[in-house]
Write a protein that holds these residues in place. Structure first.
Motif, short mmCIF file in Angstrom:
data_model
loop_
_atom_site.label_atom_id
_atom_site.label_comp_id
_atom_site.label_asym_id
_atom_site.label_seq_id
_atom_site.Cartn_x
_atom_site.Cartn_y
_atom_site.Cartn_z
N GLU A 38 0.82 -1.21 0.00
CA GLU A 38 0.00 0.00 0.00
C GLU A 38 0.85 1.26 0.00
O GLU A 38 0.50 2.28 -0.61
CB GLU A 38 -0.94 0.00 1.21
CG GLU A 38 -2.04 -1.06 1.14
CD GLU A 38 -2.96 -0.86 -0.05
OE1 GLU A 38 -3.33 0.30 -0.34
OE2 GLU A 38 -3.30 -1.86 -0.72
N ARG A 81 1.57 4.12 -3.37
CA ARG A 81 1.47 5.59 -3.24
C ARG A 81 2.83 6.28 -3.34
O ARG A 81 2.91 7.50 -3.22
CB ARG A 81 0.81 5.93 -1.90
CG ARG A 81 -0.63 5.48 -1.81
CD ARG A 81 -1.15 5.55 -0.38
NE ARG A 81 -2.58 5.30 -0.28
CZ ARG A 81 -3.13 4.09 -0.28
NH1 ARG A 81 -2.35 3.00 -0.37
NH2 ARG A 81 -4.44 3.94 -0.20
N TYR A 91 0.73 11.75 4.54
CA TYR A 91 0.05 10.63 5.20
C TYR A 91 -1.41 10.93 5.53
O TYR A 91 -2.08 10.14 6.20
CB TYR A 91 0.77 10.27 6.50
CG TYR A 91 2.15 9.67 6.31
CD1 TYR A 91 2.45 8.86 5.23
CD2 TYR A 91 3.16 9.93 7.23
CE1 TYR A 91 3.71 8.32 5.06
CE2 TYR A 91 4.43 9.38 7.08
CZ TYR A 91 4.70 8.58 5.99
OH TYR A 91 5.95 8.04 5.84
N LEU A 125 -4.36 8.24 5.81
CA LEU A 125 -3.75 6.92 5.65
C LEU A 125 -3.49 6.19 6.96
O LEU A 125 -2.95 5.09 6.95
CB LEU A 125 -2.42 7.05 4.88
CG LEU A 125 -2.47 7.73 3.51
CD1 LEU A 125 -1.09 7.68 2.87
CD2 LEU A 125 -3.52 7.09 2.60
N LYS A 173 -7.51 8.34 9.18
CA LYS A 173 -8.68 7.85 8.43
C LYS A 173 -9.82 7.60 9.40
O LYS A 173 -10.98 7.89 9.11
CB LYS A 173 -8.33 6.56 7.69
CG LYS A 173 -9.50 5.97 6.92
CD LYS A 173 -9.09 4.73 6.13
CE LYS A 173 -10.29 4.18 5.34
NZ LYS A 173 -9.89 3.01 4.52
#
Length: 335
Positions: free
Chosen positions: A144, A148, A164, A167, A207
């Motif tokens: 992941e 990115r 970030y 994330l 998140k």
């Protein structure tokens, strides 16, 4: 004559029954069941139960397992009419709250002196002892991050970098012992003003807040999020299944212990003391090490680097300030 024959028959029947199962029957009759409140992860509990009951065949453990916040609230609510006999595997900051309210029995278990001094009650009449410790680890999903084009965070400061944003998942301090250990660590490392400023910046990058310390590790392992704030112990089951996960421990990592204590008022005091003795045993230290936790008996520590990265923590301060800090947290970030 008939009465004498009947009497002899009763005696003979009793002897036959004893010869087939008398000792087992007496053991079953004498068996004690301990109601034990815990926040230890469910997959760990069978190992502790098996090891204890094999060494203490006349005692059975009945677990009541919930998250740290839920178990802490339950025990406080039951203060005037306690149900649990023993607390086995709950954040020390919670046990210190109970101790301050006179809810715990004092007892010095066997091998208490073999526990690392910072991980046991230092008072003249100790009430708790640590089972294992765990420190914060950044659980990073490699694919992941590569997708990115991002590098993994190495420090607390890295987590608030703008790239970030959205994330990161971290445990909610109001629900999770792992979450509160981070909150208490930041406060003690940086002072409250700087710690709240840091948390404002970190919160902007989240998140979501997770309800447990294990959930961020699981989400990172499964690719639901690139970065989860958790511990190596929670990540270990996924690492064993070859999840594409790195666990990075920052310098001065917040840490907490899951500890044990006897609930004052238990009707099974002697059995409860034997469970406390077990808490200081080699068996418990080895079980903790097998799950990548940090044993409180340091001769069983397998990851010396993690042990050395633990921040200086005043757990009594964490307990004394728990409600104040959590109230402030809820005002800032709660519903």
């Amino acid at each position: 004559m008939k009465n004498r024959v009947f009497f002899l028959w009763v005696v003979l029947a009793t002897m036959i029954a004893a010869s087939f199962g008398g000792e087992g029957a007496r053991t079953a009759h004498a068996e004690t069941t301990l109601l034990v409140y815990t926040a230890i992860e469910p997959e760990w509990l069978p190992k502790y139960k098996k090891a204890f009951e094999e060494a203490n065949p006349d005692i059975r453990i009945k677990w009541l397992r919930e998250g740290t916040g839920t178990i802490t609230a339950r025990i406080l609510a039951e203060k005037e009419n306690p149900r649990a006999d023993v607390i086995f595997g709950l954040a020390t900051s919670s046990l210190l709250v109970f101790k301050a309210q006179g809810m715990l029995e004092s007892y010095t278990p066997r091998d208490f002196d073999k526990i690392y001094p910072a991980m046991r009650d230092s008072s003249d009449e100790p009430c708790w002892v640590g089972l294992h410790a765990y420190g914060t680890g950044f659980c990073v999903n490699r694919p992941e991050m590569e997708k990115r084009g991002l590098s993994a965070p190495k420090s607390w400061e890295d987590l608030i970098r703008p790239e970030y944003k959205g994330l990161i998942v971290m445990p909610d301090p109001a629900a999770s012992g792992s979450g509160y250990m981070n909150l208490a660590a930041w406060m003690q490392m940086w002072g409250e003003e700087k710690a709240w400023a840091y948390m404002d910046a970190l919160y902007a990058n989240l998140k979501m807040l997770a309800p447990s310390g294990a959930r961020p590790a699981a989400m990172a392992a499964q690719g639901e999020v690139p970065i989860g704030l958790s511990t190596r112990a929670f990540a270990e089951p996924f690492l064993k299944r070859r999840a594409p996960l790195d666990v990075i421990m920052p310098d001065k990592a917040g840490w907490e212990m899951e500890s044990c204590a006897i609930v004052r008022g238990t009707q099974n005091l002697e059995a409860a003391r034997r469970l406390m003795d077990f808490g200081c045993s080699e068996a418990v230290a080895k079980i903790g090490a097998s799950f990548a936790a940090i044993p409180t008996r340091t001769e069983f520590v397998t990851d010396k680097t993690s042990f050395e990265r633990l921040a200086p923590m005043d757990h009594q301060w964490g307990a004394d300030n728990r409600e104040r800090l959590l109230d402030a947290w809820r005002v800032r970030y709660g519903n």
